[in-house]
Design an enzyme around this catalytic site. Structure first.
Site, PDB file in Angstrom:
ATOM      1  CG  HIS A   9      -2.043  -0.967   1.112  1.00 19.45           C
ATOM      2  ND1 HIS A   9      -2.584  -1.605   2.180  1.00 19.45           N
ATOM      3  CD2 HIS A   9      -2.723  -1.410   0.023  1.00 19.45           C
ATOM      4  CE1 HIS A   9      -3.565  -2.390   1.776  1.00 19.45           C
ATOM      5  NE2 HIS A   9      -3.660  -2.295   0.473  1.00 19.45           N
ATOM      6  CE  LYS A  13       2.823   1.935  -4.252  1.00 19.72           C
ATOM      7  NZ  LYS A  13       1.881   0.998  -3.726  1.00 19.72           N
ATOM      8  N   GLY A  36       1.196  -2.328 -10.099  1.00 22.58           N
ATOM      9  CA  GLY A  36       1.713  -1.235 -10.911  1.00 22.58           C
ATOM     10  C   GLY A  36       2.746  -0.311 -10.326  1.00 22.58           C
ATOM     11  CB  THR A  37       2.509   2.528  -7.944  1.00 21.41           C
ATOM     12  OG1 THR A  37       1.411   3.053  -8.685  1.00 21.41           O
ATOM     13  CG2 THR A  37       3.400   3.672  -7.507  1.00 21.41           C
ATOM     14  CB  THR A  38       4.497  -1.984  -5.689  1.00 21.57           C
ATOM     15  OG1 THR A  38       3.525  -1.426  -4.806  1.00 21.57           O
ATOM     16  CG2 THR A  38       5.557  -2.713  -4.892  1.00 21.57           C
ATOM     17  N   GLY A  56      -3.271  -1.977  -7.632  1.00 22.75           N
ATOM     18  CA  GLY A  56      -4.247  -2.719  -6.846  1.00 22.75           C
ATOM     19  C   GLY A  56      -5.684  -2.288  -7.080  1.00 22.75           C
ATOM     20  CG  ASP A  61      -4.547  -5.918  -4.705  1.00 20.99           C
ATOM     21  OD1 ASP A  61      -3.312  -5.823  -4.800  1.00 20.99           O
ATOM     22  OD2 ASP A  61      -5.250  -5.094  -4.091  1.00 20.99           O
ATOM     23  CG  ASP A  81      -1.705   1.955   6.177  1.00 25.94           C
ATOM     24  OD1 ASP A  81      -1.732   1.677   7.398  1.00 25.94           O
ATOM     25  OD2 ASP A  81      -1.766   3.115   5.757  1.00 25.94           O
ATOM     26  CG  HIS A  88      -7.991  -1.974  -3.678  1.00 24.85           C
ATOM     27  ND1 HIS A  88      -7.489  -0.804  -3.160  1.00 24.85           N
ATOM     28  CD2 HIS A  88      -6.965  -2.845  -3.673  1.00 24.85           C
ATOM     29  CE1 HIS A  88      -6.209  -0.973  -2.861  1.00 24.85           C
ATOM     30  NE2 HIS A  88      -5.879  -2.207  -3.156  1.00 24.85           N
ATOM     31  CG  ASP A  91     -10.410  -6.107  -5.806  1.00 23.39           C
ATOM     32  OD1 ASP A  91     -11.498  -6.711  -5.838  1.00 23.39           O
ATOM     33  OD2 ASP A  91     -10.103  -5.222  -6.617  1.00 23.39           O
ATOM     34  NE  ARG A  97     -12.722 -17.688   0.503  1.00 22.03           N
ATOM     35  CZ  ARG A  97     -12.758 -18.505  -0.550  1.00 22.03           C
ATOM     36  NH1 ARG A  97     -12.061 -18.222  -1.633  1.00 22.03           N
ATOM     37  NH2 ARG A  97     -13.478 -19.604  -0.531  1.00 22.03           N
TER      38      ARG A  97
END
Length: 122
Positions: A9, A13, A36-38, A56, A61, A81, A88, A91, A97
């Site tokens: 999150h 990051k 994406g950003t990660t 995400g 995710d 976090d 989301h 997700d 799960r």
């Protein structure tokens, strides 16, 4: 080859980047996938080779969850976090799960991420 997903999150990051730097040599031996950003930050700031999925909130995710369901991932590091609601959240819950359903190693904080990465090295 060992395949690991790295997700964080926004507020986590920087922690993931520091973690990846500390384990850079080991992570280079793995196939890495990230949201994406990660993923972009891991590529730009550390120079890791990372397959990027959507961010995400845009389905990343779920895309990673699909890979878990298909047996394509050996582990997931997801630095969440816990103090902020995420838009989301369904997700995120589904990803956690599906890791449980498919008995895929999952780390949601730095302490468990250390164990996951070290455990995969053995």
């Amino acid at each position: 080859m060992t395949r690991v997903a790295l997700i964080a999150h926004d507020e986590k990051k920087p922690d993931l980047i520091d973690f990846a730097r500390a384990h850079e040599d080991q992570l280079r031996a793995y196939e890495l996938i990230a949201t994406g950003t990660t993923g972009k930050r891991l590529i730009d700031e550390i120079g890791l080779e990372v397959e990027r999925k959507e961010s995400g909130p845009l389905g990343g995710d779920m895309m990673i969850g699909s890979e878990v369901a298909e047996g394509k991932l050996d582990g997931v590091v997801f630095l969440r976090d816990p103090l902020r609601a995420q838009p989301h959240e369904p997700d995120i819950s589904a990803l956690l799960r599906i890791c449980d359903v498919h008995d895929t190693a999952l780390a949601t904080n730095l302490a468990s991420a250390e164990f996951l990465i070290e455990g995969l090295a053995e």
